[in-house]
Write a protein that holds these residues in place. Structure first.
Motif, PDB file in Angstrom:
ATOM      1  N   SER A   6     -16.183   7.128  -2.373  1.00 37.35           N
ATOM      2  CA  SER A   6     -16.568   7.751  -1.109  1.00 37.35           C
ATOM      3  C   SER A   6     -16.397   6.817   0.090  1.00 37.35           C
ATOM      4  O   SER A   6     -16.327   7.269   1.224  1.00 37.35           O
ATOM      5  CB  SER A   6     -18.015   8.259  -1.167  1.00 37.35           C
ATOM      6  N   ARG A   7     -16.313   5.495  -0.168  1.00 30.04           N
ATOM      7  CA  ARG A   7     -16.164   4.548   0.935  1.00 30.04           C
ATOM      8  C   ARG A   7     -15.572   3.243   0.410  1.00 30.04           C
ATOM      9  O   ARG A   7     -15.925   2.796  -0.685  1.00 30.04           O
ATOM     10  CB  ARG A   7     -17.526   4.283   1.570  1.00 30.04           C
ATOM     11  N   VAL A   8     -14.690   2.655   1.215  1.00 29.45           N
ATOM     12  CA  VAL A   8     -14.092   1.359   0.898  1.00 29.45           C
ATOM     13  C   VAL A   8     -14.259   0.479   2.132  1.00 29.45           C
ATOM     14  O   VAL A   8     -13.893   0.885   3.233  1.00 29.45           O
ATOM     15  CB  VAL A   8     -12.590   1.505   0.561  1.00 29.45           C
ATOM     16  N   ARG A   9     -14.855  -0.717   1.942  1.00 28.36           N
ATOM     17  CA  ARG A   9     -15.076  -1.628   3.068  1.00 28.36           C
ATOM     18  C   ARG A   9     -14.558  -3.010   2.724  1.00 28.36           C
ATOM     19  O   ARG A   9     -14.847  -3.535   1.649  1.00 28.36           O
ATOM     20  CB  ARG A   9     -16.565  -1.773   3.390  1.00 28.36           C
ATOM     21  N   SER A  10     -13.839  -3.620   3.663  1.00 31.64           N
ATOM     22  CA  SER A  10     -13.443  -5.021   3.533  1.00 31.64           C
ATOM     23  C   SER A  10     -14.599  -5.874   4.029  1.00 31.64           C
ATOM     24  O   SER A  10     -15.135  -5.622   5.112  1.00 31.64           O
ATOM     25  CB  SER A  10     -12.208  -5.305   4.388  1.00 31.64           C
ATOM     26  N   ILE A  11     -14.987  -6.856   3.233  1.00 30.96           N
ATOM     27  CA  ILE A  11     -16.102  -7.723   3.595  1.00 30.96           C
ATOM     28  C   ILE A  11     -15.793  -9.162   3.188  1.00 30.96           C
ATOM     29  O   ILE A  11     -14.845  -9.407   2.451  1.00 30.96           O
ATOM     30  CB  ILE A  11     -17.430  -7.258   2.943  1.00 30.96           C
ATOM     31  N   GLU A  12     -16.591 -10.088   3.682  1.00 26.38           N
ATOM     32  CA  GLU A  12     -16.566 -11.478   3.231  1.00 26.38           C
ATOM     33  C   GLU A  12     -17.838 -11.690   2.422  1.00 26.38           C
ATOM     34  O   GLU A  12     -18.916 -11.276   2.862  1.00 26.38           O
ATOM     35  CB  GLU A  12     -16.545 -12.444   4.414  1.00 26.38           C
ATOM     36  N   VAL A  13     -17.726 -12.305   1.269  1.00 21.36           N
ATOM     37  CA  VAL A  13     -18.902 -12.529   0.435  1.00 21.36           C
ATOM     38  C   VAL A  13     -19.100 -14.012   0.182  1.00 21.36           C
ATOM     39  O   VAL A  13     -18.156 -14.801   0.218  1.00 21.36           O
ATOM     40  CB  VAL A  13     -18.818 -11.784  -0.920  1.00 21.36           C
ATOM     41  N   LYS A  14     -20.339 -14.350  -0.056  1.00 20.99           N
ATOM     42  CA  LYS A  14     -20.677 -15.706  -0.470  1.00 20.99           C
ATOM     43  C   LYS A  14     -21.201 -15.589  -1.894  1.00 20.99           C
ATOM     44  O   LYS A  14     -22.215 -14.932  -2.142  1.00 20.99           O
ATOM     45  CB  LYS A  14     -21.741 -16.297   0.447  1.00 20.99           C
ATOM     46  N   GLY A  15     -20.473 -16.192  -2.825  1.00 28.76           N
ATOM     47  CA  GLY A  15     -20.892 -16.146  -4.217  1.00 28.76           C
ATOM     48  C   GLY A  15     -22.244 -16.812  -4.396  1.00 28.76           C
ATOM     49  O   GLY A  15     -22.441 -17.941  -3.973  1.00 28.76           O
ATOM     50  N   ARG A  16     -23.181 -16.102  -4.969  1.00 27.55           N
ATOM     51  CA  ARG A  16     -24.537 -16.632  -5.156  1.00 27.55           C
ATOM     52  C   ARG A  16     -24.900 -16.746  -6.634  1.00 27.55           C
ATOM     53  O   ARG A  16     -25.655 -17.600  -7.025  1.00 27.55           O
ATOM     54  CB  ARG A  16     -25.551 -15.750  -4.441  1.00 27.55           C
ATOM     55  N   GLY A  17     -24.370 -15.856  -7.436  1.00 23.36           N
ATOM     56  CA  GLY A  17     -24.702 -15.853  -8.854  1.00 23.36           C
ATOM     57  C   GLY A  17     -23.728 -16.694  -9.660  1.00 23.36           C
ATOM     58  O   GLY A  17     -22.716 -17.180  -9.151  1.00 23.36           O
ATOM     59  N   ILE A  18     -24.018 -16.835 -10.931  1.00 19.36           N
ATOM     60  CA  ILE A  18     -23.168 -17.606 -11.837  1.00 19.36           C
ATOM     61  C   ILE A  18     -21.786 -16.969 -11.898  1.00 19.36           C
ATOM     62  O   ILE A  18     -21.648 -15.781 -12.170  1.00 19.36           O
ATOM     63  CB  ILE A  18     -23.798 -17.673 -13.240  1.00 19.36           C
ATOM     64  N   GLY A  19     -20.764 -17.770 -11.612  1.00 13.11           N
ATOM     65  CA  GLY A  19     -19.388 -17.307 -11.682  1.00 13.11           C
ATOM     66  C   GLY A  19     -18.909 -16.511 -10.488  1.00 13.11           C
ATOM     67  O   GLY A  19     -17.747 -16.124 -10.441  1.00 13.11           O
ATOM     68  N   GLU A  20     -19.774 -16.243  -9.504  1.00 15.76           N
ATOM     69  CA  GLU A  20     -19.344 -15.479  -8.342  1.00 15.76           C
ATOM     70  C   GLU A  20     -18.499 -16.352  -7.421  1.00 15.76           C
ATOM     71  O   GLU A  20     -18.785 -17.533  -7.235  1.00 15.76           O
ATOM     72  CB  GLU A  20     -20.542 -14.914  -7.579  1.00 15.76           C
ATOM     73  N   ILE A  21     -17.461 -15.761  -6.849  1.00 12.12           N
ATOM     74  CA  ILE A  21     -16.520 -16.473  -6.001  1.00 12.12           C
ATOM     75  C   ILE A  21     -16.701 -16.010  -4.558  1.00 12.12           C
ATOM     76  O   ILE A  21     -16.724 -14.809  -4.284  1.00 12.12           O
ATOM     77  CB  ILE A  21     -15.077 -16.194  -6.465  1.00 12.12           C
ATOM     78  N   SER A  22     -16.795 -16.953  -3.626  1.00 12.00           N
ATOM     79  CA  SER A  22     -16.885 -16.628  -2.205  1.00 12.00           C
ATOM     80  C   SER A  22     -15.503 -16.291  -1.671  1.00 12.00           C
ATOM     81  O   SER A  22     -14.496 -16.803  -2.157  1.00 12.00           O
ATOM     82  CB  SER A  22     -17.446 -17.813  -1.423  1.00 12.00           C
ATOM     83  N   GLY A  23     -15.459 -15.423  -0.660  1.00 15.50           N
ATOM     84  CA  GLY A  23     -14.189 -15.122  -0.009  1.00 15.50           C
ATOM     85  C   GLY A  23     -14.053 -13.655   0.342  1.00 15.50           C
ATOM     86  O   GLY A  23     -15.034 -12.902   0.342  1.00 15.50           O
ATOM     87  N   PRO A  24     -12.808 -13.235   0.618  1.00 12.16           N
ATOM     88  CA  PRO A  24     -12.570 -11.844   0.983  1.00 12.16           C
ATOM     89  C   PRO A  24     -12.838 -10.924  -0.210  1.00 12.16           C
ATOM     90  O   PRO A  24     -12.470 -11.241  -1.342  1.00 12.16           O
ATOM     91  CB  PRO A  24     -11.106 -11.816   1.406  1.00 12.16           C
ATOM     92  N   ALA A  25     -13.489  -9.830   0.085  1.00 14.65           N
ATOM     93  CA  ALA A  25     -13.857  -8.900  -0.986  1.00 14.65           C
ATOM     94  C   ALA A  25     -13.759  -7.465  -0.492  1.00 14.65           C
ATOM     95  O   ALA A  25     -13.590  -7.204   0.701  1.00 14.65           O
ATOM     96  CB  ALA A  25     -15.276  -9.198  -1.468  1.00 14.65           C
ATOM     97  N   VAL A  26     -13.888  -6.563  -1.438  1.00 15.22           N
ATOM     98  CA  VAL A  26     -13.902  -5.142  -1.130  1.00 15.22           C
ATOM     99  C   VAL A  26     -15.142  -4.530  -1.767  1.00 15.22           C
ATOM    100  O   VAL A  26     -15.435  -4.781  -2.940  1.00 15.22           O
ATOM    101  CB  VAL A  26     -12.636  -4.429  -1.651  1.00 15.22           C
ATOM    102  N   ALA A  27     -15.887  -3.754  -0.957  1.00 14.34           N
ATOM    103  CA  ALA A  27     -17.056  -3.026  -1.453  1.00 14.34           C
ATOM    104  C   ALA A  27     -16.651  -1.558  -1.618  1.00 14.34           C
ATOM    105  O   ALA A  27     -16.218  -0.920  -0.655  1.00 14.34           O
ATOM    106  CB  ALA A  27     -18.217  -3.150  -0.476  1.00 14.34           C
TER     107      ALA A  27
END
Length: 115
Positions: A6-27
């Motif tokens: 229903s929705r696609v958003r480009s976002i920047e994320v900061k990895g906080r959990g184990i194995g999470e990668i910071s950078g450009p992402a899609v929600a």
């Protein structure tokens, strides 16, 4: 069960959990409709993503704004969940989401550009 994006958003994320990668992402916000007459348990639903012609797996992000589907969908209802994956901006022309309900059930595959 019917699932759709229903929705696609480009976002920047900061990895906080184990194995999470910071950078450009899609929600991806997904809607799941239970057209049945009984509640549908959703505790085992798995959503994965891949991108590019090589179907490179995308890294999931479980931190906000990610919010999985609720544990169940009442009969006749529509529920939503947001799933976030790190996908390089140049790799978003060919994205595939795989939504697996449970072992032995078909996997829904949703494909397209995620811009």
């Amino acid at each position: 069960m019917v699932v759709q994006v229903s929705r696609v958003r480009s976002i920047e994320v900061k990895g906080r959990g184990i194995g999470e990668i910071s950078g450009p992402a899609v929600a991806f916000t997904l809607q799941l409709r239970n057209s049945g007459r009984t509640p549908l348990p959703l505790g085992n639903v798995a959503v994965t993503a891949s991108h590019g012609s090589a179907d490179t797996p995308a890294s999931p992000i479980e931190s906000a704004p990610a919010r999985p589907f609720p544990r169940s969908a009442p009969a006749g209802s529509t529920v939503t969940g947001t799933y976030v994956f790190t996908i390089p901006q140049k790799q978003r022309a060919d994205v595939s989401l795989q939504v697996a309900y449970a072992a032995g059930h078909p996997v829904a595959v949703l494909t397209g550009a995620a811009r």
